[in-house]
Design an enzyme around this catalytic site. Structure first.
Site, PDB file in Angstrom:
ATOM      1  N   SER A 149       0.831  -1.199   0.000  1.00  0.00           N
ATOM      2  CA  SER A 149       0.000   0.000   0.000  1.00  0.00           C
ATOM      3  C   SER A 149       0.871   1.256   0.000  1.00  0.00           C
ATOM      4  CB  SER A 149      -0.965  -0.048   1.190  1.00  0.00           C
ATOM      5  OG  SER A 149      -2.019   0.860   1.040  1.00  0.00           O
ATOM      6  N   GLU A 243      -9.257  -4.938  -6.382  1.00  0.00           N
ATOM      7  CA  GLU A 243      -8.956  -3.661  -5.717  1.00  0.00           C
ATOM      8  C   GLU A 243      -8.734  -2.536  -6.713  1.00  0.00           C
ATOM      9  OE1 GLU A 243      -5.164  -3.006  -3.865  1.00  0.00           O
ATOM     10  OE2 GLU A 243      -4.335  -4.828  -4.729  1.00  0.00           O
ATOM     11  N   HIS A 273      -7.232  -5.866  -1.448  1.00  0.00           N
ATOM     12  CA  HIS A 273      -6.043  -5.099  -1.116  1.00  0.00           C
ATOM     13  C   HIS A 273      -5.198  -5.834  -0.068  1.00  0.00           C
ATOM     14  CE1 HIS A 273      -3.725  -1.429  -0.822  1.00  0.00           C
ATOM     15  NE2 HIS A 273      -3.964  -1.309   0.471  1.00  0.00           N
TER      16      HIS A 273
END
Length: 310
Positions: A149, A243, A273
């Protein structure tokens, strides 16, 4: 399940200090529930020379601080979540399984979080941790940078900054669901095709803005342009097919390849994710993590210094 639970919660939390504190608690609980720490893992806290984090070692060998750089290498792990939520503790399970599968200790940086510490605090902490590993005796070719991320943005910033400052590059970079475009325009485009089960682009942008709120989005350390001739290490990038940040992963691949870099992009169908962190929810978490571990071992074998037998 995530579309019925995580997304409604995430969309209702206010993007202020109170909302961030609630999110930190919820994410820590979810990470623990979704994937525990590998059996036999040794965890050692570090707070040294401005570097905060923890060694996570599931290899069963000596602690990495006893013989830096002389074994199978090390992974420098940069956790995600919008620069505001997660920590070394939330990612201990993921780090332990990566350590076990790759056969290397993992150092997870506990970088400073927004809104308490806005840009460039996190990026500065990552740069400091990388240089600290070099000072500890690790050769650049024995280090792999990994992250998820927002950790993807931090990892790309690190290697671009290394190139700019002529700092030796790590052996490779491994990213899970990397966030690259902090405007979230790429994510919004993906949302129009398929709704992300965890959070909306608007919700993610409001969290990330706690880190970048006083900055223009096109400054170099946020936009992360790769100048022609920049030499970067090889990348392995994973993204979940469900995602919105799959768009960022594709953009990153194109960015690297346009500059004659190497990037292997793997999109795992219907996964969410950072699904690698949640093996109790995603059967694909284990195979994906083993694939990443294989890449790490291969790249370290190519670049790590060879030691002669006495």
């Amino acid at each position: 399940m995530t579309a019925l639970t995580l997304r409604p919660i995430a969309s209702r939390l206010p993007s202020n200090r109170a909302g961030v504190q609630i999110a930190r608690t919820l994410v820590e609980v979810a990470m623990r529930a979704g994937g525990g720490v590998a059996r036999g893992t040794a965890v050692t806290a570090v707070d040294e020379d401005g570097v905060v984090g923890e060694w996570v070692d599931a290899t069963g060998r000596a602690q990495p601080t006893e013989a830096p750089g002389t074994e199978a290498g090390v992974v420098l792990y940069l956790h995600g979540s919008a620069y505001a939520i997660c920590s070394a503790r939330t990612h201990r399970g993921l780090a332990s399984r990566l350590s076990r599968d790759a056969g290397t200790p993992v150092f997870v940086v506990d970088y400073r979080l927004a809104p308490e510490f806005p840009f460039p605090a996190a990026a500065d902490d990552i740069e400091r941790a990388y240089r600290w590993l070099l000072d500890q005796g690790y050769q650049p070719g024995s280090i792999v940078v990994a992250g998820d991320s927002a950790g993807g943005h931090l990892a790309l910033d690190l290697v671009i900054d290394n190139a700019r400052r002529s700092v030796p590059q790590p052996a490779a970079v491994v990213l899970f669901s990397p966030l690259i475009d902090l405007t979230f325009e790429l994510a919004e485009g993906r949302e129009r095709v398929r709704r992300d089960p965890m959070i909306s682009a608007a919700g993610a942008r409001s969290l990330t803005a706690l880190y970048t709120s006083n900055e223009q989005p096109d400054i170099p350390r946020l936009r992360l342009a790769v100048e022609a001739g920049t030499l970067l290490p090889p990348f392995l990038v994973h993204a979940g097919g469900a995602e919105m940040l799959v768009a960022d992963a594709e953009y990153l691949r194109d960015l690297l390849e346009a500059n004659e870099g190497t990037c292997t992009l793997e999109i795992w169908p219907d996964q969410m994710h950072v699904f690698q962190a949640l093996p109790r929810l995603s059967p694909e978490a284990g195979p994906a993590l083993r694939r990443a571990a294989q890449f790490i071992r291969t790249e370290l074998a190519h670049t790590a210094p060879k030691h002669s037998t006495p």
